[in-house]
Design a protein around this motif. Structure first.
Motif, PDB file in Angstrom:
ATOM      1  N   ASP A   1      41.818  48.975  34.247  1.00  0.00           N
ATOM      2  CA  ASP A   1      40.701  49.905  34.022  1.00  0.00           C
ATOM      3  C   ASP A   1      40.495  50.880  35.167  1.00  0.00           C
TER       4      ASP A   1
ATOM      5  N   GLU B   1      48.351  37.249  35.439  1.00  0.00           N
ATOM      6  CA  GLU B   1      47.659  38.399  36.042  1.00  0.00           C
ATOM      7  C   GLU B   1      48.231  39.693  35.489  1.00  0.00           C
ATOM      8  N   ASP B   2      47.383  40.689  35.407  1.00  0.00           N
ATOM      9  CA  ASP B   2      47.869  41.982  34.920  1.00  0.00           C
ATOM     10  C   ASP B   2      48.584  42.745  36.023  1.00  0.00           C
ATOM     11  N   ILE B   3      48.025  42.670  37.237  1.00  0.00           N
ATOM     12  CA  ILE B   3      48.664  43.421  38.330  1.00  0.00           C
ATOM     13  C   ILE B   3      48.469  42.697  39.655  1.00  0.00           C
ATOM     14  N   LEU B   4      49.546  42.648  40.407  1.00  0.00           N
ATOM     15  CA  LEU B   4      49.521  42.082  41.750  1.00  0.00           C
ATOM     16  C   LEU B   4      49.617  43.258  42.717  1.00  0.00           C
ATOM     17  N   ASP B   5      48.573  43.424  43.506  1.00  0.00           N
ATOM     18  CA  ASP B   5      48.538  44.569  44.422  1.00  0.00           C
ATOM     19  C   ASP B   5      48.626  44.016  45.843  1.00  0.00           C
ATOM     20  N   SER B   6      47.490  43.846  46.511  1.00  0.00           N
ATOM     21  CA  SER B   6      47.543  43.217  47.840  1.00  0.00           C
ATOM     22  C   SER B   6      47.882  41.733  47.721  1.00  0.00           C
ATOM     23  N   GLY B   7      47.546  41.159  46.565  1.00  0.00           N
ATOM     24  CA  GLY B   7      47.777  39.723  46.365  1.00  0.00           C
ATOM     25  C   GLY B   7      46.673  38.863  46.944  1.00  0.00           C
ATOM     26  N   LEU B   8      45.653  39.497  47.487  1.00  0.00           N
ATOM     27  CA  LEU B   8      44.596  38.728  48.159  1.00  0.00           C
ATOM     28  C   LEU B   8      43.769  37.904  47.173  1.00  0.00           C
ATOM     29  N   THR B   9      43.523  38.483  46.005  1.00  0.00           N
ATOM     30  CA  THR B   9      42.748  37.749  44.997  1.00  0.00           C
ATOM     31  C   THR B   9      43.489  36.465  44.610  1.00  0.00           C
TER      32      THR B   9
ATOM     33  N   LEU C   1      40.014  37.081  34.505  1.00  0.00           N
ATOM     34  CA  LEU C   1      39.319  38.183  33.834  1.00  0.00           C
ATOM     35  C   LEU C   1      38.984  39.280  34.838  1.00  0.00           C
ATOM     36  N   ARG C   2      38.821  40.549  34.429  1.00  0.00           N
ATOM     37  CA  ARG C   2      38.930  40.783  33.007  1.00  0.00           C
ATOM     38  C   ARG C   2      40.331  41.276  32.626  1.00  0.00           C
ATOM     39  N   GLY C   3      40.938  42.030  33.559  1.00  0.00           N
ATOM     40  CA  GLY C   3      42.141  42.790  33.217  1.00  0.00           C
ATOM     41  C   GLY C   3      43.241  42.029  32.502  1.00  0.00           C
TER      42      GLY C   3
ATOM     43  N   SER D   1      40.762  44.950  47.304  1.00  0.00           N
ATOM     44  CA  SER D   1      40.458  43.533  47.452  1.00  0.00           C
ATOM     45  C   SER D   1      40.160  43.241  48.902  1.00  0.00           C
TER      46      SER D   1
ATOM     47  N   ARG E   1      40.929  50.162  29.366  1.00  0.00           N
ATOM     48  CA  ARG E   1      41.615  48.872  29.201  1.00  0.00           C
ATOM     49  C   ARG E   1      42.285  48.791  27.831  1.00  0.00           C
TER      50      ARG E   1
HETATM   51  C1  PRP Z   1      42.516  43.591  39.638  1.00  0.00           C
HETATM   52  C2  PRP Z   1      43.620  42.763  39.013  1.00  0.00           C
HETATM   53  C3  PRP Z   1      43.778  41.626  39.980  1.00  0.00           C
HETATM   54  C4  PRP Z   1      43.410  42.240  41.311  1.00  0.00           C
HETATM   55  C5  PRP Z   1      44.670  42.543  42.026  1.00  0.00           C
HETATM   56  O1  PRP Z   1      41.317  43.058  39.243  1.00  0.00           O
HETATM   57  O2  PRP Z   1      43.285  42.326  37.716  1.00  0.00           O
HETATM   58  O3  PRP Z   1      42.904  40.559  39.673  1.00  0.00           O
HETATM   59  O4  PRP Z   1      42.709  43.454  41.047  1.00  0.00           O
HETATM   60  O5  PRP Z   1      44.399  43.070  43.275  1.00  0.00           O
HETATM   61  P1  PRP Z   1      44.903  42.381  44.623  1.00  0.00           P
HETATM   62  O6  PRP Z   1      46.300  41.892  44.384  1.00  0.00           O
HETATM   63  O7  PRP Z   1      44.864  43.542  45.607  1.00  0.00           O
HETATM   64  O8  PRP Z   1      43.952  41.278  44.975  1.00  0.00           O
HETATM   65  P2  PRP Z   1      39.913  43.782  39.451  1.00  0.00           P
HETATM   66  O9  PRP Z   1      39.259  43.232  40.689  1.00  0.00           O
HETATM   67  O10 PRP Z   1      40.096  45.276  39.381  1.00  0.00           O
HETATM   68  O11 PRP Z   1      39.079  43.248  38.221  1.00  0.00           O
HETATM   69  P3  PRP Z   1      39.383  43.382  36.651  1.00  0.00           P
HETATM   70  O12 PRP Z   1      40.520  42.420  36.342  1.00  0.00           O
HETATM   71  O13 PRP Z   1      38.098  42.970  36.009  1.00  0.00           O
HETATM   72  O14 PRP Z   1      39.769  44.817  36.361  1.00  0.00           O
END
Ligand code: PRP
Length: 183
Positions: free
Chosen positions: A163, A102-110, A45-47, A79, A169
């Motif tokens: 968001d 997951e909605d988006i993979l950016d740095s991937g750290l989460t 959550l949430r995205g 992140s 969203r």
């Molecule tokens: C966004 C997205 C991932 C994370 C990706 O969540 O949903 O969980 O960032 O970023 P990363 O790959 O750089 O770690 P966000 O923290 O914005 O929370 P949300 O899902 O509530 O919008």
């Protein structure tokens, strides 16, 4: 009509039709790979809740869903890789086949942190299904997704669960936010 542009959006990069096709393909791939495995879809959550709702309906084999909420320590825009569990799973995942949606993979750290945490609970397998992966020149996410919906440019994108300050969203498409909205 729902593809009508929101005034804060500069341009649409994924239309509702694009999204439908991406999700249909991901659901079909997962349905083949997880036949007889009763996978557990874990939504971060949430995205990812919007994507998960569509993905589950595109999966034709039995599957279940559970939710996690995490909050990233950091400046709120990036992140840090250190995540606090705000809501844990209610499901025991030992021996289960887990797919993190997951909605988006950016740095991937989460997700790299979450994968470590969930692996310690001894699932039978664990994979990532990312609706989108952000293309950042010269950078690769810290984790790889087995299922990748699409690649998106390194711009400020919102919609389909993504968001800005908790807004947008609910847009049914993915679009680039106008710079004047966030600067
Ligand atoms: C966004 C997205 C991932 C994370 C990706 O969540 O949903 O969980 O960032 O970023 P990363 O790959 O750089 O770690 P966000 O923290 O914005 O929370 P949300 O899902 O509530 O919008």
């Amino acid at each position: 009509m729902s593809d009508q542009l929101h005034p804060d959006i500069e341009r649409i990069i994924l239309s509702e039709q694009d999204i439908r096709e991406i999700v249909r393909r991901l659901g079909a791939e997962i349905s083949v790979d997880y036949e007889g495995k009763n996978p557990l879809i874990v939504t971060v959550l949430r995205g990812a809740f919007v994507f998960t709702a569509d993905l589950m309906r595109a999966i034709t084999v039995p599957c279940t869903v559970d939710f996690m909420a995490v909050s990233s320590y950091g400046d709120g825009t990036k992140s840090s890789g250190v995540v606090r569990i705000v809501k844990d799973l209610d499901t025991q995942i030992e021996g289960r086949h887990v797919i993190i949606a997951e909605d988006i993979l950016d740095s991937g750290l989460t997700l790299s942190y979450l994968m470590r945490l969930l692996r310690a609970r001894h699932p039978a397998s664990i994979r990532i299904c990312a609706f989108s992966v952000k293309d950042v020149p010269g950078k690769k996410p810290a984790v790889a997704a087995t299922y990748v919906g699409t690649h998106v440019p390194d711009s400020f994108i919102v919609g389909y669960g993504l968001d800005f300050a908790e807004r947008y969203r609910n847009l049914p498409y993915v679009g680039v936010l106008k710079p004047e909205v966030y600067s």
